[in-house]
Design a protein around this motif. Structure first.
Motif, PDB file in Angstrom:
ATOM      1  N   SER A 136      73.342 114.246 132.625  1.00 29.10           N
ATOM      2  CA  SER A 136      73.310 114.272 134.099  1.00 29.10           C
ATOM      3  C   SER A 136      73.359 115.693 134.639  1.00 29.10           C
ATOM      4  O   SER A 136      73.866 115.943 135.727  1.00 29.10           O
ATOM      5  N   VAL A 168      59.192 109.840 135.320  1.00 25.84           N
ATOM      6  CA  VAL A 168      60.182 108.846 135.750  1.00 25.84           C
ATOM      7  C   VAL A 168      61.582 109.462 135.828  1.00 25.84           C
ATOM      8  O   VAL A 168      62.364 109.143 136.732  1.00 25.84           O
ATOM      9  N   ALA A 169      61.909 110.358 134.902  1.00 28.13           N
ATOM     10  CA  ALA A 169      63.233 110.984 134.920  1.00 28.13           C
ATOM     11  C   ALA A 169      63.440 111.781 136.207  1.00 28.13           C
ATOM     12  O   ALA A 169      64.515 111.725 136.818  1.00 28.13           O
ATOM     13  N   SER A 170      62.432 112.514 136.654  1.00 25.62           N
ATOM     14  CA  SER A 170      62.565 113.272 137.904  1.00 25.62           C
ATOM     15  C   SER A 170      62.702 112.354 139.106  1.00 25.62           C
ATOM     16  O   SER A 170      63.415 112.671 140.059  1.00 25.62           O
ATOM     17  N   CYS A 171      62.043 111.227 139.065  1.00 23.15           N
ATOM     18  CA  CYS A 171      62.177 110.261 140.156  1.00 23.15           C
ATOM     19  C   CYS A 171      63.630 109.765 140.225  1.00 23.15           C
ATOM     20  O   CYS A 171      64.207 109.663 141.313  1.00 23.15           O
ATOM     21  N   ARG A 172      64.221 109.492 139.072  1.00 24.46           N
ATOM     22  CA  ARG A 172      65.626 109.054 139.042  1.00 24.46           C
ATOM     23  C   ARG A 172      66.571 110.139 139.553  1.00 24.46           C
ATOM     24  O   ARG A 172      67.519 109.857 140.288  1.00 24.46           O
ATOM     25  N   GLN A 217      66.380 110.266 143.353  1.00 27.18           N
ATOM     26  CA  GLN A 217      67.092 109.144 143.963  1.00 27.18           C
ATOM     27  C   GLN A 217      68.607 109.311 143.860  1.00 27.18           C
ATOM     28  O   GLN A 217      69.338 109.057 144.816  1.00 27.18           O
ATOM     29  N   LYS A 218      69.095 109.753 142.692  1.00 23.20           N
ATOM     30  CA  LYS A 218      70.540 109.964 142.510  1.00 23.20           C
ATOM     31  C   LYS A 218      71.078 110.990 143.495  1.00 23.20           C
ATOM     32  O   LYS A 218      72.246 110.929 143.881  1.00 23.20           O
ATOM     33  N   HIS A 232      59.673 113.303 147.688  1.00 27.53           N
ATOM     34  CA  HIS A 232      60.963 112.794 148.123  1.00 27.53           C
ATOM     35  C   HIS A 232      61.521 113.791 149.144  1.00 27.53           C
ATOM     36  O   HIS A 232      61.224 114.979 149.071  1.00 27.53           O
TER      37      HIS A 232
END
Length: 190
Positions: free
Chosen positions: A120, A154-158, A161-162, A185
């Protein structure tokens, strides 16, 4: 519009979690070049970033670009490093860049070294950068931060969002920097 910011005085702590150690965000240094070259050898990183540092000469140019960005007050790039004596291993990068002419919007970006993924680190570092950006540049009109990534990242999208960066819109490809479609975003101050 940001102008003339002293980079040497900015070191931002990122707190430890139960599963990850504390780290620091600090401006890049010439002493980081060998580690930067090592980080940039990762094919996973090369797939999603324009950072191409294959030699000491490339590293010198890259670090000078970061230093010039600080001096001009237009690009604020931080090395993410371990905290504590002797813990200067480069773990990633976060950057505040591409301010709108009126200073109301800027873009953030980040990458993580292969050996530091899964802790993280990106969301923790991005949260600290985001708070610093809004706190430091609010008086100069900064109201909105944007984050772009390729649709297959996908990891950057998560991470977006986080960190409270809501999906704003789909983006058309912009080769060579963004060869595939992407996502934009956004996060507002406050």
């Amino acid at each position: 519009m940001p102008i003339g910011y002293e980079s040497s005085s900015v070191i931002l702590p990122v707190e430890a979690t139960q599963s990850a150690p504390a780290v620091l965000l600090r401006p890049w240094r010439a002493a980081d070049i060998d580690q930067l070259i090592e980080v940039c050898r990762d094919p996973g990183l090369r797939r999603y970033t324009s950072a191409s540092v294959d030699s000491v000469a490339d590293g010198v140019r890259w670090v000078r670009t970061q230093e010039s960005g600080w001096a001009a007050g237009r690009r604020f790039s931080f090395a993410v490093v371990g905290d504590g004596p002797g813990a200067e291993r480069v773990l990633g990068n976060v950057v505040l860049k591409e301010f709108a002419d009126d200073g109301s919007t800027a873009e953030v970006g980040y990458w993580t070294a292969a050996w530091a993924r899964g802790q993280s680190l990106a969301p923790r570092a991005l949260d600290v950068l985001t708070e610093w950006a809004f706190g430091t540049f609010a008086a100069r009109g900064l109201e909105r931060l944007v984050l772009r990534h390729q649709v297959d990242n996908v990891a950057s999208c998560r991470v977006a969002q986080k960190c409270g960066f809501a999906f704003d819109q789909a983006l058309a490809p912009e080769p060579p920097r963004f060869p595939l479609e992407g996502h934009l975003h956004a996060r507002r101050a406050g």
